[in-house]
Design a protein around this motif. Structure first.
Motif, mmCIF file in Angstrom:
data_model
loop_
_atom_site.group_PDB
_atom_site.id
_atom_site.type_symbol
_atom_site.label_atom_id
_atom_site.label_comp_id
_atom_site.label_asym_id
_atom_site.label_seq_id
_atom_site.Cartn_x
_atom_site.Cartn_y
_atom_site.Cartn_z
ATOM 1 N N ALA A 108 43.781 38.783 35.262
ATOM 2 C CA ALA A 108 44.736 39.177 34.223
ATOM 3 C C ALA A 108 44.729 38.551 32.835
ATOM 4 O O ALA A 108 45.024 39.283 31.972
ATOM 5 N N LYS A 109 44.081 37.363 32.865
ATOM 6 C CA LYS A 109 44.289 36.924 31.471
ATOM 7 C C LYS A 109 42.693 36.644 30.807
ATOM 8 O O LYS A 109 42.797 36.243 29.726
ATOM 9 N N VAL A 110 41.904 37.113 31.575
ATOM 10 C CA VAL A 110 40.425 37.155 31.016
ATOM 11 C C VAL A 110 40.468 37.948 29.583
ATOM 12 O O VAL A 110 39.864 37.800 28.566
ATOM 13 N N ALA A 111 41.025 39.037 29.539
ATOM 14 C CA ALA A 111 41.035 40.044 28.719
ATOM 15 C C ALA A 111 41.562 39.283 27.313
ATOM 16 O O ALA A 111 41.252 39.691 26.228
ATOM 17 N N GLY A 112 42.488 38.326 27.417
ATOM 18 C CA GLY A 112 43.000 37.627 26.288
ATOM 19 C C GLY A 112 42.126 36.355 25.708
ATOM 20 O O GLY A 112 42.559 36.038 24.576
ATOM 21 N N LEU A 113 41.004 36.283 26.272
ATOM 22 C CA LEU A 113 39.961 35.338 25.755
ATOM 23 C C LEU A 113 39.156 36.010 24.683
ATOM 24 O O LEU A 113 38.765 37.057 24.545
ATOM 25 N N PRO A 114 38.394 35.144 23.835
ATOM 26 C CA PRO A 114 37.382 35.746 22.851
ATOM 27 C C PRO A 114 36.172 36.089 23.593
ATOM 28 O O PRO A 114 35.423 35.379 24.164
ATOM 29 N N LEU A 115 36.100 37.341 23.636
ATOM 30 C CA LEU A 115 35.157 38.106 24.334
ATOM 31 C C LEU A 115 34.308 38.987 23.388
ATOM 32 O O LEU A 115 34.927 39.564 22.495
ATOM 33 N N TRP A 116 33.040 39.569 23.796
ATOM 34 C CA TRP A 116 32.576 40.477 23.317
ATOM 35 C C TRP A 116 33.082 41.655 23.360
ATOM 36 O O TRP A 116 33.683 41.780 24.522
ATOM 37 N N ALA A 117 33.204 42.689 22.642
ATOM 38 C CA ALA A 117 33.822 44.081 22.725
ATOM 39 C C ALA A 117 33.086 44.704 23.826
ATOM 40 O O ALA A 117 34.047 45.333 24.845
#
Length: 156
Positions: A108-117
C-alpha cells in the motif's frame, strides 16, 4: 535492444524493493524498482530471473509467476523488453545489494515512493491480478508520453 527481467518478491503484504543509489550511470538512479536485470547470452527469461534475484538479494527463487512483458521505448535509452514476474516462493537470507538499498515495503506504500510513471501502471495491473499482459511504455526523457495495454491505448 535489451532483454531483461524484473521481479517483485512478495512477503506478507510487502514487496521487496530496490532503491537504485549505487551505480554511476544508471537509467533507474534514485528510483525504487523490483529486482532483476539484463539477460546474458543464451539465457532464457527464467534463467535470467533466477540468476539476477540471487545476485542482487542472495535469495533463491523456488517458484515464480510470469505476469507480463513490458516494452520500454525511450528517447534516451535503447528499447527494452522486460519480462515481469512476481514470486512469493524463495529461500535464503537477504544480503546487501551492490546496486542500491533493499527494503521490504508494504504494498500500500509502494505508490508513494519515487517510481517511474510506467511502473505505477504495471504495479496497478499486478495489484488487480490482471491476466498476463503486454504493456508498451513510451518515454521522452523521464516523461511517460504514451502507453498501450495489449495493443490498445492505455490511460496515463
Amino acid at each position: 535492444m535489451i532483454n531483461s527481467t524484473l521481479c517483485y518478491l512478495e512477503r506478507g503484504g510487502e514487496y521487496l524493493m530496490l532503491h537504485r543509489t549505487k551505480k554511476r550511470r544508471d537509467a533507474n538512479a534514485g528510483k525504487w524498482i523490483g529486482v532483476g536485470g539484463k539477460f546474458e547470452e543464451g539465457e532464457s527469461p527464467d534463467e535470467c530471473l533466477c540468476r539476477e534475484v540471487k545476485e542482487e538479494t542472495g535469495l533463491t527463487l523456488t517458484g515464480w509467476t510470469p505476469r507480463g512483458i513490458v516494452t520500454f521505448v525511450s528517447s534516451e535509452w535503447p528499447t527494452e523488453y522486460m519480462h515481469l514476474f512476481t514470486s512469493d516462493s524463495f529461500s535464503g537470507v537477504l544480503r546487501p545489494c551492490s546496486e542500491g538499498e533493499l527494503a521490504w515495503v508494504p504494498r500500500a506504500k509502494v505508490a508513494g515512493l519515487p517510481l517511474w510513471a510506467g511502473d505505477r501502471l504495471f504495479l496497478d495491473l499486478l495489484e488487480r491480478n490482471a491476466p498476463f499482459f503486454f504493456l508498451k511504455l513510451e518515454y521522452e526523457g523521464e516523461q511517460l508520453v504514451r502507453a498501450a495495454l495489449n495493443g490498445e491505448p492505455f490511460p496515463l
